[in-house]
Design a protein around this motif. Structure first.
Motif, PDB file in Angstrom:
ATOM      1  N   CYS A  87       0.840  -1.189   0.000  1.00  0.00           N
ATOM      2  CA  CYS A  87       0.000   0.000   0.000  1.00  0.00           C
ATOM      3  C   CYS A  87       0.878   1.243   0.000  1.00  0.00           C
ATOM      4  O   CYS A  87       1.989   1.229   0.520  1.00  0.00           O
ATOM      5  CB  CYS A  87      -0.962   0.017   1.187  1.00  0.00           C
ATOM      6  N   TYR A 112      -0.828   8.508   0.404  1.00  0.00           N
ATOM      7  CA  TYR A 112      -0.496   9.811  -0.167  1.00  0.00           C
ATOM      8  C   TYR A 112      -1.047  10.897   0.744  1.00  0.00           C
ATOM      9  O   TYR A 112      -2.259  11.028   0.913  1.00  0.00           O
ATOM     10  CB  TYR A 112      -1.080   9.946  -1.577  1.00  0.00           C
ATOM     11  N   LYS A 171      -5.091   9.983   0.508  1.00  0.00           N
ATOM     12  CA  LYS A 171      -5.550   8.899  -0.359  1.00  0.00           C
ATOM     13  C   LYS A 171      -4.581   7.746  -0.244  1.00  0.00           C
ATOM     14  O   LYS A 171      -3.478   7.890   0.266  1.00  0.00           O
ATOM     15  CB  LYS A 171      -5.633   9.361  -1.814  1.00  0.00           C
ATOM     16  N   PHE A 172      -5.012   6.611  -0.757  1.00  0.00           N
ATOM     17  CA  PHE A 172      -4.123   5.464  -0.758  1.00  0.00           C
ATOM     18  C   PHE A 172      -4.268   4.681  -2.049  1.00  0.00           C
ATOM     19  O   PHE A 172      -5.254   4.812  -2.773  1.00  0.00           O
ATOM     20  CB  PHE A 172      -4.395   4.546   0.446  1.00  0.00           C
ATOM     21  N   ALA A 173      -3.243   3.894  -2.332  1.00  0.00           N
ATOM     22  CA  ALA A 173      -3.267   2.935  -3.436  1.00  0.00           C
ATOM     23  C   ALA A 173      -2.872   1.598  -2.834  1.00  0.00           C
ATOM     24  O   ALA A 173      -2.097   1.539  -1.873  1.00  0.00           O
ATOM     25  CB  ALA A 173      -2.284   3.347  -4.526  1.00  0.00           C
ATOM     26  N   LEU A 180      -9.785   7.413  -2.207  1.00  0.00           N
ATOM     27  CA  LEU A 180      -9.102   6.639  -3.233  1.00  0.00           C
ATOM     28  C   LEU A 180      -9.701   6.970  -4.580  1.00  0.00           C
ATOM     29  O   LEU A 180     -10.779   7.554  -4.669  1.00  0.00           O
ATOM     30  CB  LEU A 180      -9.228   5.134  -2.949  1.00  0.00           C
ATOM     31  N   SER A 181      -8.990   6.593  -5.613  1.00  0.00           N
ATOM     32  CA  SER A 181      -9.500   6.642  -6.976  1.00  0.00           C
ATOM     33  C   SER A 181      -9.400   5.234  -7.535  1.00  0.00           C
ATOM     34  O   SER A 181      -8.399   4.553  -7.319  1.00  0.00           O
ATOM     35  CB  SER A 181      -8.677   7.605  -7.846  1.00  0.00           C
ATOM     36  N   VAL A 182     -10.440   4.817  -8.223  1.00  0.00           N
ATOM     37  CA  VAL A 182     -10.466   3.468  -8.784  1.00  0.00           C
ATOM     38  C   VAL A 182     -10.919   3.572 -10.243  1.00  0.00           C
ATOM     39  O   VAL A 182     -11.810   4.361 -10.559  1.00  0.00           O
ATOM     40  CB  VAL A 182     -11.390   2.538  -7.956  1.00  0.00           C
ATOM     41  N   TYR A 197     -14.875  -1.961  -2.187  1.00  0.00           N
ATOM     42  CA  TYR A 197     -14.909  -0.659  -1.519  1.00  0.00           C
ATOM     43  C   TYR A 197     -16.325  -0.320  -1.036  1.00  0.00           C
ATOM     44  O   TYR A 197     -16.498   0.217   0.052  1.00  0.00           O
ATOM     45  CB  TYR A 197     -14.365   0.441  -2.433  1.00  0.00           C
ATOM     46  N   SER A 216     -13.950   8.513  -7.828  1.00  0.00           N
ATOM     47  CA  SER A 216     -13.371   8.924  -6.545  1.00  0.00           C
ATOM     48  C   SER A 216     -14.290   8.420  -5.438  1.00  0.00           C
ATOM     49  O   SER A 216     -15.521   8.532  -5.559  1.00  0.00           O
ATOM     50  CB  SER A 216     -13.280  10.451  -6.448  1.00  0.00           C
ATOM     51  N   GLU A 236     -14.580   7.876  -0.894  1.00  0.00           N
ATOM     52  CA  GLU A 236     -14.074   8.315   0.400  1.00  0.00           C
ATOM     53  C   GLU A 236     -14.773   7.536   1.511  1.00  0.00           C
ATOM     54  O   GLU A 236     -15.901   7.080   1.354  1.00  0.00           O
ATOM     55  CB  GLU A 236     -14.362   9.807   0.564  1.00  0.00           C
TER      56      GLU A 236
END
Length: 156
Positions: free
Chosen positions: A68, A71, A77-79, A114-116, A127, A151, A153
């Protein structure tokens, strides 16, 4: 330093981890996430040991299961990426719950985003099951050109 959350350990990324991660290949549409897809992706993965907010995630039996990135910008945020051989086996929810607990504990977070990619229905279902809420959609740049993102959250 190792952070223990549930049955997982969050560790600094090692060069051995990078060697393993660069072999990760996914099936079907998910091959988009292969770690050796482009030089840009290879360079990104190779940068992990120098990023203090990127962690390898291990099971307690010393098996690498994913990584992981956190950011810390205006909105945290995370990836995340799970080893391909462990996907689609019902492991995702416990894995993500550990990532979220780790992020909350380590960074004292109240919420995270996050962005997916919109085509990644498997991740979106996960999610949603973890109570992430859609906050918007946008077109973003990827190594394969412009693509649709969602996006999301969650309050922690």
């Amino acid at each position: 330093m190792v952070y223990e959350i549930d049955n997982y350990e969050f560790r600094r990324v090692s060069n051995d981890d990078i060697v393993d991660m660069l072999t990760w290949k996914y099936e079907g549409v998910y091959s988009f996430f292969d770690n050796d897809f482009s030089q840009g992706k290879i360079d990104y993965v190779k940068s992990f040991p120098t990023d203090e907010n990127t962690y390898s995630i291990y099971k307690k039996d010393n098996t690498l299961v994913g990584y992981c990135n956190i950011y810390l910008n205006d909105q945290v945020k995370f990836a995340v990426q799970m080893k391909p051989s462990l996907t689609s086996q019902g492991n995702g929810k416990a894995f993500m719950e550990a990532v979220l607990s780790f992020a909350k504990e380590k960074y004292n977070l109240k919420n995270i985003g996050l962005s997916v990619l919109k085509f990644n229905e498997r991740a979106i279902r996960l999610y949603n099951s973890l109570d992430f809420k859609v906050t918007g959609e946008y077109i973003g740049r990827t190594v394969k050109g412009e693509m649709e993102f969602i996006s999301m959250e969650k309050k922690l």
